[in-house]
Design an enzyme around this catalytic site. Structure first.
Site, PDB file in Angstrom:
ATOM      1  N   ILE A 174      44.755  89.970   5.848  1.00 33.35           N
ATOM      2  CA  ILE A 174      44.402  91.379   5.667  1.00 33.35           C
ATOM      3  C   ILE A 174      43.732  91.920   6.919  1.00 33.35           C
ATOM      4  CG2 ILE A 174      43.067  93.015   4.268  1.00 33.35           C
ATOM      5  CD1 ILE A 174      43.301  90.966   1.946  1.00 33.35           C
ATOM      6  N   CYS A 175      42.497  91.478   7.158  1.00 35.51           N
ATOM      7  CA  CYS A 175      41.673  92.078   8.205  1.00 35.51           C
ATOM      8  C   CYS A 175      42.039  91.605   9.605  1.00 35.51           C
ATOM      9  CB  CYS A 175      40.196  91.817   7.917  1.00 35.51           C
ATOM     10  SG  CYS A 175      39.672  92.535   6.348  1.00 35.51           S
ATOM     11  N   VAL A 176      42.836  90.554   9.714  1.00 29.48           N
ATOM     12  CA  VAL A 176      43.376  90.148  11.012  1.00 29.48           C
ATOM     13  C   VAL A 176      44.786  90.715  11.187  1.00 29.48           C
ATOM     14  CG1 VAL A 176      44.088  88.197  12.451  1.00 29.48           C
ATOM     15  CG2 VAL A 176      41.954  88.072  11.153  1.00 29.48           C
TER      16      VAL A 176
END
Length: 216
Positions: free
Chosen positions: A118-120
């Protein structure tokens, strides 16, 4: 696909900028792709390596009021530095983060964070589309499951991202042991965070500093 090869494709500290994303308690609590202790160790080692080589590092969290503060092992490497807190899940949609990266003037963008899927993945894929040379440090990142982490890596590779581990990155930044400017700082990072390699170095020093016996 454009292949990433040749000497110019290797990472250089003077061209690198590091973004550490959401190394926070909430994300760590549901980290299932790696040993959480290893991710804390590796992300701290990555931060220390960046500092040793003078690589600008941007720290960012998401809704820290609920998700918790960035690991102190990381923030202590950069005392007094602002952590950019976001509401965007995708870091690359946060103008403050992107402006901070662009202000460095560097084009080799290195990213690690929680969670990989998600956040990467989101900022990596967006930044690649905008022409950045993006590398993901996989062992300083992690996902909610092994599958989530591995599928995210496959997705980012398909989009053109480069994958490395923190020790491979530090070695690429060093490149030549004749370059002594940062060897002392790098050696300290290896001793503290590279486990077997660090202990082997200490053992080597012990043996080298042991007087040779004068009798059999």
């Amino acid at each position: 696909m454009t292949f990433r090869n040749g000497l110019a494709s290797l990472l250089r500290p003077e061209d690198s900028v590091l973004v550490l994303i959401d190394h926070q308690p909430y994300q760590l609590a549901n980290l299932n792709s790696h040993d959480p202790h290893a991710v804390v160790n590796n992300s701290t080692a990555l931060a220390k390596a960046a500092k040793a080589f003078g690589v600008p590092t941007i720290l960012t969290s998401v809704v820290a009021e609920r998700g918790g503060l960035i690991f102190p092992q990381i923030t202590e490497v950069f005392p007094g530095q602002e952590v950019i807190d976001r509401t965007f899940i995708n870091t690359w949609e946060d103008r403050k983060v992107v402006d901070a990266v662009r202000a460095t003037g560097r084009k080799q963008l290195i990213i690690a964070g929680l969670w990989t899927e998600i956040c990467v993945a989101m900022p990596v894929i967006q930044a690649l589309g905008e022409g950045w040379d993006v590398t993901v440090i996989t062992d300083a990142s992690g996902g909610t499951s092994v599958e989530a982490h591995e599928v995210a890596i496959q997705r980012m590779i398909a989009a053109g991202a480069n994958m490395m581990t923190w020790l491979a990155l530090a070695s690429e930044w060093q490149r030549d042991w004749a370059r002594t400017e940062h060897v002392g700082e790098l050696t300290e990072v290896l001793k503290q965070h590279a486990a077997g390699s660090g202990i082997a170095y200490l053992w080597e020093q012990q043996l080298l500093n042991t007087p040779v016996p004068t009798t059999a």
